[in-house]
Scaffold this motif. Structure first.
Motif, PDB file in Angstrom:
ATOM      1  N   HIS A 111       3.930   9.585   3.766  1.00 49.25           N
ATOM      2  CA  HIS A 111       4.529   8.914   4.776  1.00 49.25           C
ATOM      3  C   HIS A 111       6.132   9.795   5.244  1.00 49.25           C
ATOM      4  O   HIS A 111       6.240   9.881   6.299  1.00 49.25           O
ATOM      5  CB  HIS A 111       4.842   7.727   4.777  1.00 49.25           C
ATOM      6  CG  HIS A 111       3.475   6.653   4.673  1.00 49.25           C
ATOM      7  ND1 HIS A 111       2.608   6.406   5.736  1.00 49.25           N
ATOM      8  CD2 HIS A 111       2.769   6.052   3.840  1.00 49.25           C
ATOM      9  CE1 HIS A 111       1.835   5.678   5.792  1.00 49.25           C
ATOM     10  NE2 HIS A 111       1.634   5.421   4.433  1.00 49.25           N
ATOM     11  N   TRP A 112       6.638   9.944   3.929  1.00 47.06           N
ATOM     12  CA  TRP A 112       7.827  10.442   4.149  1.00 47.06           C
ATOM     13  C   TRP A 112       8.236  11.009   3.008  1.00 47.06           C
ATOM     14  O   TRP A 112       7.713  10.632   1.939  1.00 47.06           O
ATOM     15  CB  TRP A 112       9.072   9.556   4.947  1.00 47.06           C
ATOM     16  CG  TRP A 112       9.268   8.396   4.214  1.00 47.06           C
ATOM     17  CD1 TRP A 112       8.994   7.161   4.462  1.00 47.06           C
ATOM     18  CD2 TRP A 112       9.914   8.043   3.019  1.00 47.06           C
ATOM     19  NE1 TRP A 112       9.266   6.144   3.815  1.00 47.06           N
ATOM     20  CE2 TRP A 112      10.049   6.834   2.713  1.00 47.06           C
ATOM     21  CE3 TRP A 112      10.546   8.952   2.332  1.00 47.06           C
ATOM     22  CZ2 TRP A 112      10.606   6.380   1.557  1.00 47.06           C
ATOM     23  CZ3 TRP A 112      11.451   8.657   1.113  1.00 47.06           C
ATOM     24  CH2 TRP A 112      11.473   7.040   0.601  1.00 47.06           C
ATOM     25  N   ALA A 116      12.531   1.607   3.844  1.00 51.27           N
ATOM     26  CA  ALA A 116      11.388   2.069   3.097  1.00 51.27           C
ATOM     27  C   ALA A 116      10.155   2.404   3.668  1.00 51.27           C
ATOM     28  O   ALA A 116       9.289   3.177   3.088  1.00 51.27           O
ATOM     29  CB  ALA A 116      10.579   0.442   2.564  1.00 51.27           C
ATOM     30  N   ASP A 117      10.390   2.187   5.163  1.00 50.84           N
ATOM     31  CA  ASP A 117       9.311   2.838   6.058  1.00 50.84           C
ATOM     32  C   ASP A 117       9.431   4.209   6.608  1.00 50.84           C
ATOM     33  O   ASP A 117       8.514   4.851   6.892  1.00 50.84           O
ATOM     34  CB  ASP A 117       8.987   1.768   7.196  1.00 50.84           C
ATOM     35  CG  ASP A 117      10.309   1.467   7.973  1.00 50.84           C
ATOM     36  OD1 ASP A 117      11.231   1.722   7.597  1.00 50.84           O
ATOM     37  OD2 ASP A 117      10.189   0.983   9.085  1.00 50.84           O
ATOM     38  N   ASP A 125       1.012  -1.198   0.044  1.00 51.78           N
ATOM     39  CA  ASP A 125      -0.084  -0.051  -0.060  1.00 51.78           C
ATOM     40  C   ASP A 125       1.016   1.299   0.019  1.00 51.78           C
ATOM     41  O   ASP A 125       0.446   2.447   0.143  1.00 51.78           O
ATOM     42  CB  ASP A 125      -1.072   0.213   1.116  1.00 51.78           C
ATOM     43  CG  ASP A 125      -0.389   0.228   2.543  1.00 51.78           C
ATOM     44  OD1 ASP A 125       1.108  -0.219   2.622  1.00 51.78           O
ATOM     45  OD2 ASP A 125      -0.955   0.155   3.657  1.00 51.78           O
ATOM     46  N   ARG A 126       2.249   1.072  -0.340  1.00 50.08           N
ATOM     47  CA  ARG A 126       3.172   2.277  -0.306  1.00 50.08           C
ATOM     48  C   ARG A 126       3.381   2.662  -1.539  1.00 50.08           C
ATOM     49  O   ARG A 126       3.821   1.952  -2.635  1.00 50.08           O
ATOM     50  CB  ARG A 126       4.405   2.002   0.362  1.00 50.08           C
ATOM     51  CG  ARG A 126       4.225   1.768   1.816  1.00 50.08           C
ATOM     52  CD  ARG A 126       3.846   3.008   2.654  1.00 50.08           C
ATOM     53  NE  ARG A 126       3.534   2.834   4.019  1.00 50.08           N
ATOM     54  CZ  ARG A 126       4.431   3.004   4.979  1.00 50.08           C
ATOM     55  NH1 ARG A 126       5.547   3.497   4.692  1.00 50.08           N
ATOM     56  NH2 ARG A 126       3.939   2.710   6.320  1.00 50.08           N
ATOM     57  N   CYS A 170       7.210   9.238  -0.284  1.00 48.27           N
ATOM     58  CA  CYS A 170       6.491   7.642   0.001  1.00 48.27           C
ATOM     59  C   CYS A 170       4.893   8.160   0.400  1.00 48.27           C
ATOM     60  O   CYS A 170       4.769   8.498   1.274  1.00 48.27           O
ATOM     61  CB  CYS A 170       7.248   7.096   1.288  1.00 48.27           C
ATOM     62  SG  CYS A 170       6.274   5.659   1.552  1.00 48.27           S
ATOM     63  N   GLU A 207       0.750   6.983   0.959  1.00 49.88           N
ATOM     64  CA  GLU A 207      -0.288   5.928   1.026  1.00 49.88           C
ATOM     65  C   GLU A 207      -0.963   5.916   0.086  1.00 49.88           C
ATOM     66  O   GLU A 207      -1.544   6.769  -0.482  1.00 49.88           O
ATOM     67  CB  GLU A 207      -0.980   6.070   2.289  1.00 49.88           C
ATOM     68  CG  GLU A 207      -1.786   5.037   2.870  1.00 49.88           C
ATOM     69  CD  GLU A 207      -3.001   4.868   2.409  1.00 49.88           C
ATOM     70  OE1 GLU A 207      -3.424   3.809   1.822  1.00 49.88           O
ATOM     71  OE2 GLU A 207      -3.874   5.807   2.293  1.00 49.88           O
ATOM     72  N   SER A 208      -1.093   4.703  -0.647  1.00 51.56           N
ATOM     73  CA  SER A 208      -1.612   4.692  -2.187  1.00 51.56           C
ATOM     74  C   SER A 208      -3.143   4.804  -2.034  1.00 51.56           C
ATOM     75  O   SER A 208      -3.851   5.102  -2.928  1.00 51.56           O
ATOM     76  CB  SER A 208      -1.545   3.255  -2.605  1.00 51.56           C
ATOM     77  OG  SER A 208      -1.953   2.140  -2.025  1.00 51.56           O
ATOM     78  N   TYR A 215       6.187   5.047  -4.120  1.00 50.76           N
ATOM     79  CA  TYR A 215       7.172   5.734  -4.202  1.00 50.76           C
ATOM     80  C   TYR A 215       7.244   6.398  -5.389  1.00 50.76           C
ATOM     81  O   TYR A 215       7.078   5.771  -6.491  1.00 50.76           O
ATOM     82  CB  TYR A 215       8.610   4.602  -3.755  1.00 50.76           C
ATOM     83  CG  TYR A 215       8.324   4.064  -2.813  1.00 50.76           C
ATOM     84  CD1 TYR A 215       8.761   4.511  -1.388  1.00 50.76           C
ATOM     85  CD2 TYR A 215       7.967   2.678  -2.556  1.00 50.76           C
ATOM     86  CE1 TYR A 215       8.621   3.672  -0.062  1.00 50.76           C
ATOM     87  CE2 TYR A 215       7.714   2.019  -1.104  1.00 50.76           C
ATOM     88  CZ  TYR A 215       8.325   2.247  -0.527  1.00 50.76           C
ATOM     89  OH  TYR A 215       8.155   1.896   0.820  1.00 50.76           O
TER      90      TYR A 215
END
Length: 207
Positions: free
Chosen positions: A156-157, A188-189, A133-134, A147, A149-150, A136
């Motif tokens: 996110h960042w 990645a997070d 669900d990410r 990044c 949230e799809s 990039y």
């Protein structure tokens, strides 16, 4: 190939880049320059080529100056939950695949002509990379990686690496691997830099 609308007086839409096939449907990005630079997404039946829907995504204000070549080769990222497009002009958008309804748009500070001024032969922008669900995204009109949230577009960042990123290579064991003049591994997070293999070569040389 050109795509004409029912309005014969309207400017002709031109294909931006290679369409993507998802099930029985073909999705592609279109653009036209006049009266302003505008982008749209089109959905065709893959077997017959029949137009299923055609949705405008946005336009630039003001229009770009005449001397710039705007063949940008925009590419969609797609799954059955969404279509994702980075316009490279300060906006990232998500559409619903069945109807083309606009789901969300994220905007950011943009200098869309900067890379063309520095490097007239700059490579095309990489398509967004969808992992779970990410989403990039490494736009050409800024120096940041995003990044998102799809499903809803929440950021996110965002991370700046000091050079343009031309390739989003993938995620392996929680590490996002990206490349420009150099090669980077990012968490990645969080986007934190885990490692890098940096090059002293001029930016225009090599991959």
């Amino acid at each position: 190939r050109q795509l004409r609308t029912t309005d014969e007086a309207a400017p002709t839409w031109m294909w931006e880049g290679t369409p993507v096939l998802l099930g029985t449907r073909l999705y592609g990005v279109l653009a036209r320059r006049r009266p302003q630079l505008e982008w749209s997404v089109v959905c065709l039946d893959a077997a017959s080529g029949r137009l299923l829907w055609h949705r405008s995504v946005g336009m630039s204000r003001p229009a770009p100056p005449e001397p710039f070549n705007l063949a940008s080769h925009l590419l969609l990222t797609a799954d059955r939950a969404g279509l994702y497009l980075a316009t490279q002009w300060g906006a990232i958008a998500a559409l619903e695949p069945t109807t083309g309804a606009l789901r969300w748009v994220v905007t950011y500070e943009s200098d869309p002509l900067a890379d063309r001024r520095r490097r007239p032969g700059a490579a095309a922008a990489p398509p967004a990379l969808l992992v779970g669900d990410r989403l990039y995204v490494a736009p050409t009109d800024c120096r940041e990686i995003f990044c998102l949230e799809s499903r809803g577009g929440a950021v996110h960042w965002q991370q700046t690496l000091g050079e343009r990123i031309e390739h989003l290579l993938g995620v392996e064991q929680g590490t996002l691997i990206v490349a420009g003049r150099s090669l980077f591994g990012l968490a990645a997070d969080t986007g934190a830099r885990r490692w890098s293999l940096e090059s002293a070569e001029p930016e225009a040389q090599g991959y």
